[in-house]
Structures are given as C-alpha cells and as structure tokens.
Design an enzyme around this catalytic site. Structure first.
Site, short mmCIF file in Angstrom:
data_model
loop_
_atom_site.label_atom_id
_atom_site.label_comp_id
_atom_site.label_asym_id
_atom_site.label_seq_id
_atom_site.Cartn_x
_atom_site.Cartn_y
_atom_site.Cartn_z
N ASP A 43 31.46 4.30 23.89
CA ASP A 43 32.37 3.39 23.21
C ASP A 43 31.71 2.01 23.36
OD1 ASP A 43 34.68 2.31 22.00
OD2 ASP A 43 35.54 1.87 23.97
N ASP A 101 33.42 -1.61 22.85
CA ASP A 101 34.26 -2.61 23.52
C ASP A 101 34.72 -2.10 24.88
OD1 ASP A 101 33.93 -3.95 21.19
OD2 ASP A 101 36.00 -3.82 20.51
#
Length: 212
Positions: A8, A10
């Site tokens: 991922d 963020d």
C-alpha cells in the site's frame, strides 16, 4: 514461497495522511461541517467518494450527486497542491534501504493503492520508475476491502496470489489481501490485525520474514 511484495502507499511507503487531513479539513470548513483528526481516522483506506459521504453524514443538508462530485474534485485539487510540496527527502532512509535490500533478495515489488494520486506521489518521492508494477485508483472499480487492487497488481506481474505478500497499514487493506489468499504483513495502525500473518514494528522488519 513468497516471491512478490505488494505495498500500500499511504502510511506504508510514505505518509500523506496529514495532506489528506488538511484538504478534507479545508473543504469541511467551507461546508460548515465539523471535522477533526479523529474524524479523519475513519477515512483511512476508504475511497474519495466514500470518504466524502462519511463527512457529509454530519451535515444537515442534502447534496446532489453533481455537487458531491464537485466537492470530491475540489478536495483532490487541494490535496494535489499539498502533495507537490513533497520531495525525495520525505522518503525515509529506512524505507528506501529496505526496498533496495528486498529487491536484491530477488523479490518483485509492486504498489497496490486505491489512491488516484499514486503516480504523482511516487514521482515526488523519486520512485516513479522504481516498482515492477503499479496498480492504483485509476485502474480499479472497487475500493478496499475488495481485493481488486492487489489482484490486479499481481496480475500485472503474472504472479500467483498465494505467492504474494501485501504490506498494509489499514484493516480494510488487510481484509482485502487475505480475501485474495495473499499473505499479509500489518504495520502501523493495522498492527495486531487478526487478518495479518506478520506484524511489523518497523518497515525494516520485512527483512526478517521467514520465506517458506
């Protein structure tokens, strides 16, 4: 055997939470809706339109779909303005060194993020050409906890889902990866998630995962 690691963006590779918060806060203030950092936590791992709906739940007014889309676009414009303040110095030495070591170990590295600003963020960090595959919010129909973003990232590399490890900082992302039969390493806010196979105190703990 894990041969691919999907990150991922963020909260894992970098932190843009503060920029999201500033943009949503400015929009909320203009709409006279109370919004604080606690409210912002509810938006982690959630798509832009879904995040907007969560914010508008606190409003006494009803908005049309056209108005909602205008609000979402305005938030994104504000967010992008904040993102352009990022530089390669915002990428921690620990993260970059760990990525380099994982690559040297022979892992394929990919990004699986529901953010539509993924490529802008990677460019600002100097990582636009670093990963073997990038799947972002411009390429998917469903947001997490649907596994689409991770499945497409693996598909881009022609990899078996069972050989992929997803690194996530949000519960929705952990659920998404697990539902795709992928291994899950939880970090930050997702640490301790029952959906995770590994729990990372720090990013470099990825190097300690016993790959069997």
């Amino acid at each position: 055997m894990i041969d691919t690691i999907i990150f991922d963006l963020d909260g894992v590779i970098c932190s843009t939470d503060h920029y999201h918060y500033l943009a949503w806060k400015k929009l909320s203030d203009e709409l006279h809706i109370s919004f604080d950092e606690k409210d912002n936590e509810k938006l982690r791992g959630v798509s832009r339109m879904e995040s907007l709906d969560i914010i508008l739940e606190k409003s006494s007014q009803t908005y049309s779909q056209v108005e909602k889309e205008e609000f979402a676009n305005k938030k994104n414009t504000l967010y992008q303005q904040y993102l352009k303040q990022m530089t390669p110095s915002d990428l921690s030495v620990e993260v970059k060194e760990t990525l380099d070591q994982l690559r040297n170990k022979g892992y394929r590295l990919a990004i699986g993020s529901s953010s539509k600003n993924t490529k802008l963020i990677l460019k600002q960090l100097g990582l636009e050409n670093y990963f073997d595959a990038i799947c972002d919010g411009t390429m998917i129909q469903y947001s997490k906890p649907h596994p689409e973003v991770f499945m497409k990232a693996a598909d881009l590399l022609g990899k078996n889902y069972k050989n992929c490890l997803v690194v996530e900082d949000a519960l929705a992302g952990c659920i998404a990866a697990k539902s795709a039969s992928m291994h899950v390493a939880a970090i930050s806010s997702a640490y301790g998630s029952p959906y995770a196979d590994y729990h990372l105190n720090t990013f470099k703990d990825l190097l300690e995962i016993n790959n069997k």
